[in-house]
Write an enzyme that holds these catalytic residues in place. Sequence first.
Site, PDB file in Angstrom:
ATOM      1  N   ASP A   1       0.798  -1.228   0.000  1.00  0.00           N
ATOM      2  CA  ASP A   1       0.000   0.000   0.000  1.00  0.00           C
ATOM      3  C   ASP A   1       0.829   1.277   0.000  1.00  0.00           C
ATOM      4  OD1 ASP A   1       1.088   0.000   2.517  1.00  0.00           O
ATOM      5  OD2 ASP A   1      -0.728  -0.682   3.517  1.00  0.00           O
TER       6      ASP A   1
ATOM      7  N   GLU B   1      -0.853  -8.980  -1.376  1.00  0.00           N
ATOM      8  CA  GLU B   1      -1.442  -8.448  -0.127  1.00  0.00           C
ATOM      9  C   GLU B   1      -2.623  -7.525  -0.464  1.00  0.00           C
ATOM     10  OE1 GLU B   1       0.111  -5.483   2.959  1.00  0.00           O
ATOM     11  OE2 GLU B   1       1.024  -7.330   3.653  1.00  0.00           O
TER      12      GLU B   1
ATOM     13  N   GLU C   1      -2.004   5.241   2.962  1.00  0.00           N
ATOM     14  CA  GLU C   1      -1.991   3.840   2.530  1.00  0.00           C
ATOM     15  C   GLU C   1      -3.372   3.306   2.157  1.00  0.00           C
ATOM     16  OE1 GLU C   1      -0.377   5.005   5.200  1.00  0.00           O
ATOM     17  OE2 GLU C   1       1.739   4.590   4.819  1.00  0.00           O
TER      18      GLU C   1
ATOM     19  N   HIS D   1       6.260   4.507  12.854  1.00  0.00           N
ATOM     20  CA  HIS D   1       6.593   5.327  11.683  1.00  0.00           C
ATOM     21  C   HIS D   1       5.388   5.936  10.969  1.00  0.00           C
ATOM     22  CE1 HIS D   1       5.161   2.572   8.545  1.00  0.00           C
ATOM     23  NE2 HIS D   1       5.565   1.605   9.324  1.00  0.00           N
TER      24      HIS D   1
ATOM     25  N   ARG E   1       2.528   8.072   9.371  1.00  0.00           N
ATOM     26  CA  ARG E   1       2.388   9.523   9.189  1.00  0.00           C
ATOM     27  C   ARG E   1       1.305  10.117  10.082  1.00  0.00           C
ATOM     28  NH1 ARG E   1       5.303   8.914   4.448  1.00  0.00           N
ATOM     29  NH2 ARG E   1       5.948  10.843   3.431  1.00  0.00           N
TER      30      ARG E   1
ATOM     31  N   HIS F   1      12.937   4.448  13.117  1.00  0.00           N
ATOM     32  CA  HIS F   1      12.753   4.657  11.670  1.00  0.00           C
ATOM     33  C   HIS F   1      13.444   5.963  11.263  1.00  0.00           C
ATOM     34  CE1 HIS F   1      10.670   5.298   7.850  1.00  0.00           C
ATOM     35  NE2 HIS F   1      10.185   4.073   7.918  1.00  0.00           N
TER      36      HIS F   1
HETATM   37  C1  UD1 Z   1       6.871   4.393   3.817  1.00  0.00           C
HETATM   38  C2  UD1 Z   1       5.469   4.123   3.275  1.00  0.00           C
HETATM   39  C3  UD1 Z   1       4.623   3.410   4.323  1.00  0.00           C
HETATM   40  C4  UD1 Z   1       5.332   2.166   4.817  1.00  0.00           C
HETATM   41  C5  UD1 Z   1       6.719   2.529   5.305  1.00  0.00           C
HETATM   42  C6  UD1 Z   1       7.493   1.300   5.715  1.00  0.00           C
HETATM   43  C7  UD1 Z   1       4.416   5.703   1.707  1.00  0.00           C
HETATM   44  C8  UD1 Z   1       3.762   7.007   1.545  1.00  0.00           C
HETATM   45  N1  UD1 Z   1       4.828   5.405   2.946  1.00  0.00           N
HETATM   46  O1  UD1 Z   1       6.760   5.308   4.895  1.00  0.00           O
HETATM   47  O2  UD1 Z   1       3.374   3.049   3.756  1.00  0.00           O
HETATM   48  O3  UD1 Z   1       4.571   1.587   5.849  1.00  0.00           O
HETATM   49  O4  UD1 Z   1       7.445   3.178   4.255  1.00  0.00           O
HETATM   50  O5  UD1 Z   1       8.628   1.649   6.456  1.00  0.00           O
HETATM   51  O6  UD1 Z   1       4.552   4.985   0.753  1.00  0.00           O
HETATM   52  N2  UD1 Z   1      14.321   7.530   5.034  1.00  0.00           N
HETATM   53  C9  UD1 Z   1      15.701   7.410   5.051  1.00  0.00           C
HETATM   54  N3  UD1 Z   1      16.254   6.203   4.675  1.00  0.00           N
HETATM   55  C10 UD1 Z   1      15.519   5.147   4.289  1.00  0.00           C
HETATM   56  C11 UD1 Z   1      14.114   5.263   4.298  1.00  0.00           C
HETATM   57  C12 UD1 Z   1      13.532   6.468   4.649  1.00  0.00           C
HETATM   58  O7  UD1 Z   1      16.401   8.350   5.380  1.00  0.00           O
HETATM   59  O8  UD1 Z   1      16.081   4.096   3.957  1.00  0.00           O
HETATM   60  C13 UD1 Z   1      13.707   8.822   5.426  1.00  0.00           C
HETATM   61  C14 UD1 Z   1      13.883   9.878   4.312  1.00  0.00           C
HETATM   62  O9  UD1 Z   1      14.028  11.128   4.893  1.00  0.00           O
HETATM   63  C15 UD1 Z   1      12.534   9.777   3.583  1.00  0.00           C
HETATM   64  C16 UD1 Z   1      11.612   9.579   4.769  1.00  0.00           C
HETATM   65  O10 UD1 Z   1      12.315   8.665   5.631  1.00  0.00           O
HETATM   66  O11 UD1 Z   1      12.221  10.931   2.846  1.00  0.00           O
HETATM   67  C17 UD1 Z   1      10.244   9.084   4.452  1.00  0.00           C
HETATM   68  O12 UD1 Z   1      10.260   7.953   3.589  1.00  0.00           O
HETATM   69  P1  UD1 Z   1       8.876   7.539   2.851  1.00  0.00           P
HETATM   70  O13 UD1 Z   1       9.102   6.293   2.070  1.00  0.00           O
HETATM   71  O14 UD1 Z   1       8.305   8.697   2.126  1.00  0.00           O
HETATM   72  O15 UD1 Z   1       7.889   7.293   4.055  1.00  0.00           O
HETATM   73  P2  UD1 Z   1       7.951   6.288   5.259  1.00  0.00           P
HETATM   74  O16 UD1 Z   1       7.511   7.050   6.451  1.00  0.00           O
HETATM   75  O17 UD1 Z   1       9.251   5.585   5.278  1.00  0.00           O
HETATM   76  N1  UDP Z   2      11.836  -4.563  10.461  1.00  0.00           N
HETATM   77  C1  UDP Z   2      13.226  -4.711  10.330  1.00  0.00           C
HETATM   78  N2  UDP Z   2      14.043  -3.914  11.110  1.00  0.00           N
HETATM   79  C2  UDP Z   2      13.562  -2.994  11.994  1.00  0.00           C
HETATM   80  C3  UDP Z   2      12.143  -2.848  12.102  1.00  0.00           C
HETATM   81  C4  UDP Z   2      11.323  -3.644  11.303  1.00  0.00           C
HETATM   82  O1  UDP Z   2      13.695  -5.527   9.552  1.00  0.00           O
HETATM   83  O2  UDP Z   2      14.352  -2.321  12.660  1.00  0.00           O
HETATM   84  C5  UDP Z   2      10.955  -5.392   9.615  1.00  0.00           C
HETATM   85  C6  UDP Z   2       9.829  -6.102  10.328  1.00  0.00           C
HETATM   86  O3  UDP Z   2      10.239  -7.392  10.767  1.00  0.00           O
HETATM   87  C7  UDP Z   2       8.745  -6.174   9.258  1.00  0.00           C
HETATM   88  C8  UDP Z   2       8.994  -4.945   8.415  1.00  0.00           C
HETATM   89  O4  UDP Z   2      10.317  -4.502   8.719  1.00  0.00           O
HETATM   90  O5  UDP Z   2       8.903  -7.301   8.412  1.00  0.00           O
HETATM   91  C9  UDP Z   2       7.986  -3.871   8.748  1.00  0.00           C
HETATM   92  O6  UDP Z   2       8.362  -2.678   8.148  1.00  0.00           O
HETATM   93  P1  UDP Z   2       7.725  -1.295   8.569  1.00  0.00           P
HETATM   94  O7  UDP Z   2       7.258  -1.356   9.976  1.00  0.00           O
HETATM   95  O8  UDP Z   2       8.731  -0.254   8.200  1.00  0.00           O
HETATM   96  O9  UDP Z   2       6.524  -1.117   7.547  1.00  0.00           O
HETATM   97  P2  UDP Z   2       4.997  -1.597   7.524  1.00  0.00           P
HETATM   98  O10 UDP Z   2       4.970  -3.071   7.683  1.00  0.00           O
HETATM   99  O11 UDP Z   2       4.276  -0.857   8.604  1.00  0.00           O
HETATM  100  O12 UDP Z   2       4.521  -1.143   6.182  1.00  0.00           O
END
Ligand code: UD1
Ligand code: UDP
Length: 366
Positions: free
Chosen positions: A97, A119, A133, A205, A207, A238
Amino acid sequence: MKSKILCVFGTRPEAIKMAPIILALKQESVFDVRVLATAQHRHLLDQVMKVFNIKPDIDLDIMRPNQALTTLTALLLLALDDVLLAEKPDAVLAQGDTTTVMTVALACFYHKIPFGHVEAGLRTLDMQNPFPEEMNRVIASRLAKWHFAPTESSRKNLLREGVADVDIIVTGNTVIDALLSVVDRNMELPIALDPSKRLILVTAHRRENFGEPFKQVCSALLTLLDRNPDIQVLYPVHPNPNVKDTAHRLLGSHSRVILCDPLDYLPFVAAMKSSYIILSDSGGVQEEAPALGKPVLVLRHETERPEAVDEGVVKLVGTNFDVIVSEVQRLLDDDLAYRSMARGVSPYGDGHAAERIVKVLRDYFA
Ligand code: UD1
Ligand code: UDP
């Protein structure tokens, strides 16, 4: 001629949940499997690709610091357009999502390429929770040819929205395939915990929890630590700056709180296994922890994963200070309540979801 299947992921959970499918597809000689990482996440994604030994054929390297949803969406659509034109896949698969999935589904629609949604059918029916999402899932469902639903209840959600029964395949969730593929490996947690203290593992994490809700979660943790000298908190933070800054400011100086960078998948599974209680707003953790027999208190007011809540092994506690404190305290004090949540049930799959998805594609292209 081989059928070309393009598998797409952008974030950590998508890579974990697509990995079993990619690995299973690669076992089939009838498929030419191509892997596209949008890299909506960077470091988090690279960690997972390393664990599952997956190297992307194409890497869009989209991530920017603190990226806005509109910019991310626009950049992804433009980049995906080029990929689909160049690759001309026979089918595309993506999971979940995120903005990556929603834009992939839309780009496939424009290019008339069949899209399989892994999923599929998870719903809260509230467009603001989780944001964005819920909207991403609805859009992906409108555009998908194959709906790989993890559970019966997700299948029913799709039927209610008018998706034809024949297009829905209940497969289980591939996250259980991924978990079972690593769970018996020898994993070390690269963090020194105090073995005399019960471990509360935290992840957050979402939003919709930025700001005040997340501050209440942190305050609740501090109060619980004050009241219970026998607990310690491990919190892999995160990297989203909206989470990271607050977590370090509010929790960083407590002697029984360990804030660390996101853990690689194996150490994170080890941390789940070592934990007493998990507090999380994560989707994947809600699916994995019940299979490991760990109670999860979900830091959200609703969930698109009702199965484990119905089983009584996951509980929604939201982000209210008083509710979090009283629900955690209850599990710390009441052994019966604890044991009823730590039963080890796996409503999200049996570890064979990827096989079922691959079979659908094999039959279709045959
Ligand atoms: C995203 C997804 C969310 C998912 C989550 C899993 C969207 C809108 N959001 O949220 O659905 O549950 O990932 O974790 O698709 N960043 C880093 N390094 C990384 C990853 C992220 O620095 O490896 C930071 C960056 O500043 C980036 C910010 O996190 O801009 C947000 O990343 P983004 O993918 O937009 O949103 P998440 O909150 O990670
Ligand atoms: N996870 C990981 N390292 C961490 C935290 C989570 O590998 O420090 C794994 C966790 O086991 C799960 C996935 O990341 O499989 C979940 O990711 P996240 O919570 O970022 O996203 P969501 O599932 O909410 O979309």
